[in-house]
Design a protein around this motif. Structure first.
Motif, mmCIF file in Angstrom:
data_model
loop_
_atom_site.group_PDB
_atom_site.id
_atom_site.type_symbol
_atom_site.label_atom_id
_atom_site.label_comp_id
_atom_site.label_asym_id
_atom_site.label_seq_id
_atom_site.Cartn_x
_atom_site.Cartn_y
_atom_site.Cartn_z
ATOM 1 N N ILE A 66 0.567 -0.932 0.407
ATOM 2 C CA ILE A 66 0.242 -0.099 -0.331
ATOM 3 C C ILE A 66 0.559 1.475 -0.225
ATOM 4 O O ILE A 66 2.126 1.630 1.053
ATOM 5 N N THR A 67 0.590 2.717 -1.293
ATOM 6 C CA THR A 67 1.347 3.420 -1.217
ATOM 7 C C THR A 67 0.314 4.503 -1.803
ATOM 8 O O THR A 67 -0.781 4.727 -1.497
ATOM 9 N N ASP A 68 1.097 5.931 -1.108
ATOM 10 C CA ASP A 68 0.294 7.109 -1.349
ATOM 11 C C ASP A 68 0.641 8.252 -1.852
ATOM 12 O O ASP A 68 0.498 9.059 -1.940
ATOM 13 N N GLY A 69 1.769 7.833 -2.766
ATOM 14 C CA GLY A 69 2.583 8.759 -3.749
ATOM 15 C C GLY A 69 3.458 9.330 -2.658
ATOM 16 O O GLY A 69 3.987 10.533 -3.575
ATOM 17 N N GLU A 70 3.759 9.556 -1.927
ATOM 18 C CA GLU A 70 4.347 10.707 -1.013
ATOM 19 C C GLU A 70 5.364 10.122 0.008
ATOM 20 O O GLU A 70 6.169 10.000 0.904
ATOM 21 N N GLU A 71 6.126 8.645 -0.394
ATOM 22 C CA GLU A 71 7.160 7.607 0.055
ATOM 23 C C GLU A 71 6.556 7.521 0.893
ATOM 24 O O GLU A 71 7.211 6.403 1.821
ATOM 25 N N TYR A 72 5.088 7.373 1.100
ATOM 26 C CA TYR A 72 4.222 5.796 2.246
ATOM 27 C C TYR A 72 4.489 4.359 1.733
ATOM 28 O O TYR A 72 3.827 4.475 0.505
ATOM 29 N N ALA A 73 4.594 3.536 1.939
ATOM 30 C CA ALA A 73 4.562 2.272 0.960
ATOM 31 C C ALA A 73 4.915 0.892 2.605
ATOM 32 O O ALA A 73 6.093 0.666 3.641
ATOM 33 N N VAL A 74 3.565 -0.046 3.017
ATOM 34 C CA VAL A 74 3.747 -1.147 3.829
ATOM 35 C C VAL A 74 3.258 -2.047 3.221
ATOM 36 O O VAL A 74 2.463 -1.663 2.145
ATOM 37 N N ARG A 75 4.001 -3.487 3.669
ATOM 38 C CA ARG A 75 3.783 -4.353 2.633
ATOM 39 C C ARG A 75 2.840 -4.963 3.560
ATOM 40 O O ARG A 75 2.916 -5.051 5.472
ATOM 41 N N THR A 76 1.702 -6.277 3.315
ATOM 42 C CA THR A 76 1.188 -7.048 4.481
ATOM 43 C C THR A 76 1.317 -8.324 5.005
ATOM 44 O O THR A 76 1.130 -8.288 5.738
ATOM 45 N N PHE A 77 2.661 -8.303 4.053
ATOM 46 C CA PHE A 77 3.801 -9.336 4.880
ATOM 47 C C PHE A 77 4.987 -9.033 5.590
ATOM 48 O O PHE A 77 5.539 -7.940 5.362
ATOM 49 N N ARG A 78 4.294 -9.492 7.066
ATOM 50 C CA ARG A 78 5.720 -9.233 8.327
ATOM 51 C C ARG A 78 7.259 -9.999 7.501
ATOM 52 O O ARG A 78 7.009 -11.208 8.121
ATOM 53 N N GLU A 79 8.066 -9.755 7.226
ATOM 54 C CA GLU A 79 9.052 -10.443 6.484
ATOM 55 C C GLU A 79 9.426 -11.033 7.571
ATOM 56 O O GLU A 79 10.260 -12.481 7.904
ATOM 57 N N ARG A 80 9.730 -10.537 8.585
ATOM 58 C CA ARG A 80 10.518 -10.770 10.107
ATOM 59 C C ARG A 80 9.449 -10.567 11.611
ATOM 60 O O ARG A 80 9.806 -9.130 11.384
ATOM 61 N N ARG A 81 9.755 -10.950 12.407
ATOM 62 C CA ARG A 81 8.753 -10.900 13.459
ATOM 63 C C ARG A 81 9.981 -9.937 14.607
ATOM 64 O O ARG A 81 8.852 -9.511 15.237
ATOM 65 N N ASP A 82 10.949 -9.932 13.807
ATOM 66 C CA ASP A 82 11.253 -9.023 15.562
ATOM 67 C C ASP A 82 11.580 -7.538 15.145
ATOM 68 O O ASP A 82 12.729 -6.905 15.406
ATOM 69 N N LEU A 83 11.271 -7.692 13.953
ATOM 70 C CA LEU A 83 11.503 -5.334 13.013
ATOM 71 C C LEU A 83 10.339 -5.003 13.773
ATOM 72 O O LEU A 83 9.476 -5.597 13.969
ATOM 73 N N PRO A 84 10.459 -3.687 14.019
ATOM 74 C CA PRO A 84 9.398 -2.690 13.756
ATOM 75 C C PRO A 84 8.436 -2.888 12.828
ATOM 76 O O PRO A 84 8.569 -3.060 11.780
ATOM 77 N N ASP A 85 7.100 -2.633 12.985
ATOM 78 C CA ASP A 85 5.657 -3.155 12.531
ATOM 79 C C ASP A 85 5.251 -1.861 12.923
ATOM 80 O O ASP A 85 4.318 -1.682 13.897
ATOM 81 N N THR A 86 4.070 -1.381 11.955
ATOM 82 C CA THR A 86 2.904 -0.983 11.872
ATOM 83 C C THR A 86 1.584 -0.961 11.220
ATOM 84 O O THR A 86 0.942 -0.872 10.726
ATOM 85 N N VAL A 87 1.490 -2.704 11.435
ATOM 86 C CA VAL A 87 0.445 -2.762 10.462
ATOM 87 C C VAL A 87 0.158 -4.023 10.907
ATOM 88 O O VAL A 87 0.334 -5.241 11.695
ATOM 89 N N GLU A 88 -1.264 -4.378 11.034
ATOM 90 C CA GLU A 88 -1.770 -5.818 11.958
ATOM 91 C C GLU A 88 -2.801 -6.241 10.953
ATOM 92 O O GLU A 88 -3.553 -6.225 10.277
ATOM 93 N N ARG A 89 -2.427 -7.552 11.425
ATOM 94 C CA ARG A 89 -3.017 -8.732 10.170
ATOM 95 C C ARG A 89 -3.531 -9.797 11.026
ATOM 96 O O ARG A 89 -3.099 -10.078 12.333
ATOM 97 N N SER A 90 -4.090 -9.921 10.715
ATOM 98 C CA SER A 90 -5.335 -11.679 10.993
ATOM 99 C C SER A 90 -5.276 -12.255 9.714
ATOM 100 O O SER A 90 -5.402 -12.212 8.489
ATOM 101 N N ALA A 91 -5.172 -13.403 10.327
ATOM 102 C CA ALA A 91 -6.274 -14.392 9.236
ATOM 103 C C ALA A 91 -6.949 -15.892 9.943
ATOM 104 O O ALA A 91 -6.496 -16.503 10.774
#
Length: 799
Positions: A66-91
């Motif tokens: 997800i991007t906003d054209g102003e350098e905001y870019a965030v993925r839904t996949f959390r590549e590593r659990r031990d890094l800071p994160d700004t997305v809440e996911r559920s399955a």
């Protein structure tokens, strides 16, 4: 927009985390032309999509950006659990009558958007459909797919073609492929991703390439590549935020054919595909019985149905009965995906298949139980009766370790089919010769095993010996049906002797300062002497311990398989020591480690980090032990735990997708990877064995006793040691390639068995010679009663 030169590069890549929150395929196992696509989900991504067989992974992961054209870019996949994160996911699971799941993602900062994705494999096309619903103003939505075609991340060609993203496996001529068709040809896969509403922008790139990096870090689409080679990725900006994607597959690296499959799948409305997918599972569940123990409890009933479906989904379809251990790569985020080697639990273990068999049998899916038994004999057994540690689906050996329980269990399976369902050797695709070969191997080689059920240690193991005894008694019953009374006498004689020696080989009478409640069973002994204080170095970095201080739950198989009564004094002593040493009370209820000092789990040095073979880890709690304990408690007049509560505990170890794991986290408090006490880790999830255990305990509660127990074993030993047999006084002389037996027995029958020959004579004075290779074991058994029966008393000698 700038189009750049074709990038060609290799970048390090791993598989993804082992914890899956969803697992699906169409339930069309009996169709002539079944669906050949399976998929798994972790939080925020589709992972390891499998085609054309369940063991061949082709997509490392597919997620959204997800991007906003102003350098905001965030993925839904959390590549590593031990890094800071700004997305809440559920399955999470959607409904209870089909393997259907929904993924959601939304930000935890001041951005405002929500992504929802539903999934279904197409019943008529080799494709996975993803129904995408994105809500949020001022954002672009991109799909990113990281192929690893033919289970290899580093030899793919990716390209864009109109409104599609394509990739083809480009295996080097000198590469040694791991996954093969039955005829020996390599499995080479083509893939295509298509969108019902098209893409505004597409690119191919290599992993960590300039375009991918710019897109993922800032959302930039100022440049693109039309093609890339090596370890590739593909990305596209979705033209619609409410659309359906199709991920299609084809053989022979044919990405164009894959695109045809994807587009054909999109011709059908997602809701229609989803409904057909759901109907396939509902039809299967209609044929499966439901135990009273889960009726009336919505959570337990839903978990039961999911466990049933997971085991069925794990069946390969192309090789009926070939159920893999787990559709996952445990701690896959630390497992190299670039080298063309065999990964994870995508293989068939006879032991794990036996566990699934017992569940299929319990719930009334007799055909699946038959298929599993037919498979092990047809594809896994060799001419000597040996079953390897595990195999590829086509029966090729993957790991060839000798695990004697795996060689014994098929005879239990065959005998139970005969005794419970009338499916005898005359009806089966296997014959008595299959039973004989493996039983002779057990007689000649056991009870010692090169590896016990944890696949790590040689020696004398209570769990292995339990399986061997049960296998031999079941084989004797089949031998009598086949008119092979000599074999029956020999198998019963060996089984009786091993029952008589159980404590000599497996139970310490001296104990240690830590364990004084003697005698008690230990995990394994090197030379069959449980009192010698032999030091055992765990083969997974778990340290070195006195064998008398290593507890595990394998001794309970002696009870569950009908060899010993539940109130046997040594068993009760062992339960006390076992609970005191390796039981943990979790927020859901009691759970147990595999054994004292187990090192097969997340790292100790960074708690929660992925296990690696060269690192020191700590094995965590294994949920299926809670189920095994429930089966044991059913047999006690004074149970320590309520079996129904243990069933609830076992169900509570599942995640939001109702996927039951191999291991759960074992301690309270914070850790770098956010593992929660009593919840699954990155070990194999879902594990077929854990699901089988849930189903089996549910049915055992209904029965009031373990449904796994072979009646023929329980009836022979009846809660006590075998009855004394007839007098047997013989001498065994080795003479080159033969063995001469002379002496006397007052039994009616005498049998001499070697791996080469079986000789059956009448009792009395005997002088008999049997072929026997140098150093081969010679077993002499005398039996009272003529003709012999399973209840026959036996006398035994062996060299």
């Amino acid at each position: 927009m700038t189009q750049r030169e074709v990038p060609t590069a290799t970048a390090d890549a791993t598989w993804t985390v082992g914890e899956k929150y969803g697992f699906g395929t169409v339930c069309d196992h009996d169709d002539v032309d079944p669906s050949r696509v399976w998929y798994t989900l972790t939080e925020g991504a589709v992972t390891e999509v499998r085609f054309p067989r369940i063991d061949v992974m082709n997509v490392r992961e597919l997620d959204f950006l997800i991007t906003d054209g102003e350098e905001y870019a965030v993925r839904t996949f959390r590549e590593r659990r031990d890094l800071p994160d700004t997305v809440e996911r559920s399955a999470e699971a959607v409904g209870e009558d089909a393997l259907l799941f929904r993924q959601t993602a939304q930000p935890t900062d001041d951005h405002d958007w929500t992504l929802t994705v539903d999934h279904a494999t197409h019943p008529g096309e080799d494709a996975l459909l993803l129904d995408v619903d994105f809500e949020g103003e001022g954002y672009d939505l991109h799909v990113v797919v990281d192929p690893a075609l033919s289970a290899h991340a580093d030899h793919d060609v990716a390209r864009t073609r109109g409104d599609a993203l394509l990739a083809a496996h480009d295996r080097p001529a000198d590469a040694d492929p791991v996954f093969l068709y039955e005829n020996g040809d390599p499995i080479d896969v083509g893939m295509a991703l298509s969108s019902a509403d098209g893409f505004d922008w597409t690119t191919a790139d290599v992993r960590e390439g300039d375009v991918e990096t710019a897109l993922l870090e800032t959302g930039s689409t100022d440049a693109r590549h039309a093609k890339a080679r090596g370890n590739v990725v593909l990305a596209g900006t979705l033209s619609s935020h409410d659309t359906t994607l199709a991920l299609g597959f084809a053989e022979d690296s044919d990405d164009e054919a894959a695109l045809v499959a994807a587009d054909a799948a999109l011709d059908d409305a997602f809701e229609d595909v989803r409904a057909a997918y759901a109907d396939s599972w509902a039809a299967y569940l209609d044929e499966v019985a439901v135990p009273d123990s889960v009726v009336g409890d919505d959570d337990l009933l839903a978990q039961y149905k999911t466990a049933v479906m997971v085991m069925k989904a794990a069946d390969s379809k192309q090789f009926p009965g070939a159920g893999i251990a787990s559709p996952s790569v445990p701690w896959g985020d630390a497992v190299d995906a670039n080298d063309p080697i065999d990964y994870g639990y995508n293989y068939v273990w006879p032991r794990d298949l036996y566990q699934a068999y017992t569940a299929f049998d319990a719930m009334g899916d007799v055909q699946s139980a038959i298929d599993a038994t037919e498979y092990v004999y047809a594809y896994q057994q060799d001419d000597d009766g040996f079953f390897p540690q595990n195999t590829f689906l086509d029966g090729r050996t993957r790991w060839g370790g000798e695990q004697m329980d795996e060689i014994a269990f098929p005879q239990v399976m065959a005998q139970q089919l005969k005794a419970r369902h009338g499916y005898g050797l005359d009806e089966a695709g296997y014959g008595y010769e299959n039973v004989r070969r493996s039983s002779d191997y057990v007689v000649a080689t056991g009870p010692h095993t090169q590896q016990e059920r944890w696949e790590e240690e040689p020696g004398y193991s209570p769990s292995t010996t339990a399986a061997e005894i049960a296998g031999l008694v079941c084989a004797a019953d089949l031998a009598l049906d086949a008119g092979e009374s000599a074999d029956a006498i020999a198998y019963l004689g060996v089984a009786d002797h091993w029952v008589d020696r159980l404590e000599d080989w497996h139970a310490t009478t001296t104990g240690t300062e830590k364990h004084a409640n003697t005698p008690y069973y230990v995990r394994i002994t090197d030379e069959g002497n449980p009192d010698d204080g032999e030091l055992r170095t765990h083969n997974n970095g778990g340290g070195t311990l006195d064998e008398r201080n290593i507890m595990d739950g394998g001794f309970l198989e002696l009870v569950r398989l009908g060899v010993l009564p539940a109130d046997d004094e040594t068993v009760r002593n062992t339960v006390t020591e076992y609970d005191g040493d390796i039981m943990v009370e979790t927020p859901h209820g009691p759970a147990w480690y595999r054994y004292t000092g187990d090192g097969y789990g997340e790292k100790r040095v960074q708690p929660g980090a992925p296990w690696m073979p060269d690192e020191t880890g700590k094995g965590r709690l294994w949920p299926f032990f809670t189920g095994e304990r429930g089966e044991y408690e059913l047999l006690l007049d004074d149970p320590t735990f309520d079996p129904e509560s243990l069933l609830e505990t076992l169900g509570a170890f599942a995640n939001d997708g109702r996927m039951l794991p191999e291991q759960v986290w074992d301690e309270a408090g914070e850790n770098d990877f956010d593992w929660a006490f009593g919840s699954g880790t990155s070990s194999a999830t879902p594990l077929s064995w854990t699901n089988a255990q849930f189903v089996r305990l549910a049915w055992s509660i209904d029965a009031g006793e373990p449904v796994e127990t072979p009646a023929v074993v329980r009836e022979r030993y009846g809660g006590s040691a075998p009855a004394d047999g007839p007098d047997l006084d013989v001498t065994i002389d080795r003479e080159g390639d033969s063995a001469r037996v002379t002496g006397h027995t007052d039994g009616d029958n005498l049998v001499v068995k070697t791996q080469t020959e079986t000789v059956h004579v009448s009792g009395g004075d005997v002088d008999v010679t049997a072929a026997a290779e140098a150093d081969a074991r010679v077993t002499v058994v005398a039996a009272s009663g003529s003709p012999p029966a399973v209840e026959t008393t036996i006398a035994y000698e062996r060299v």
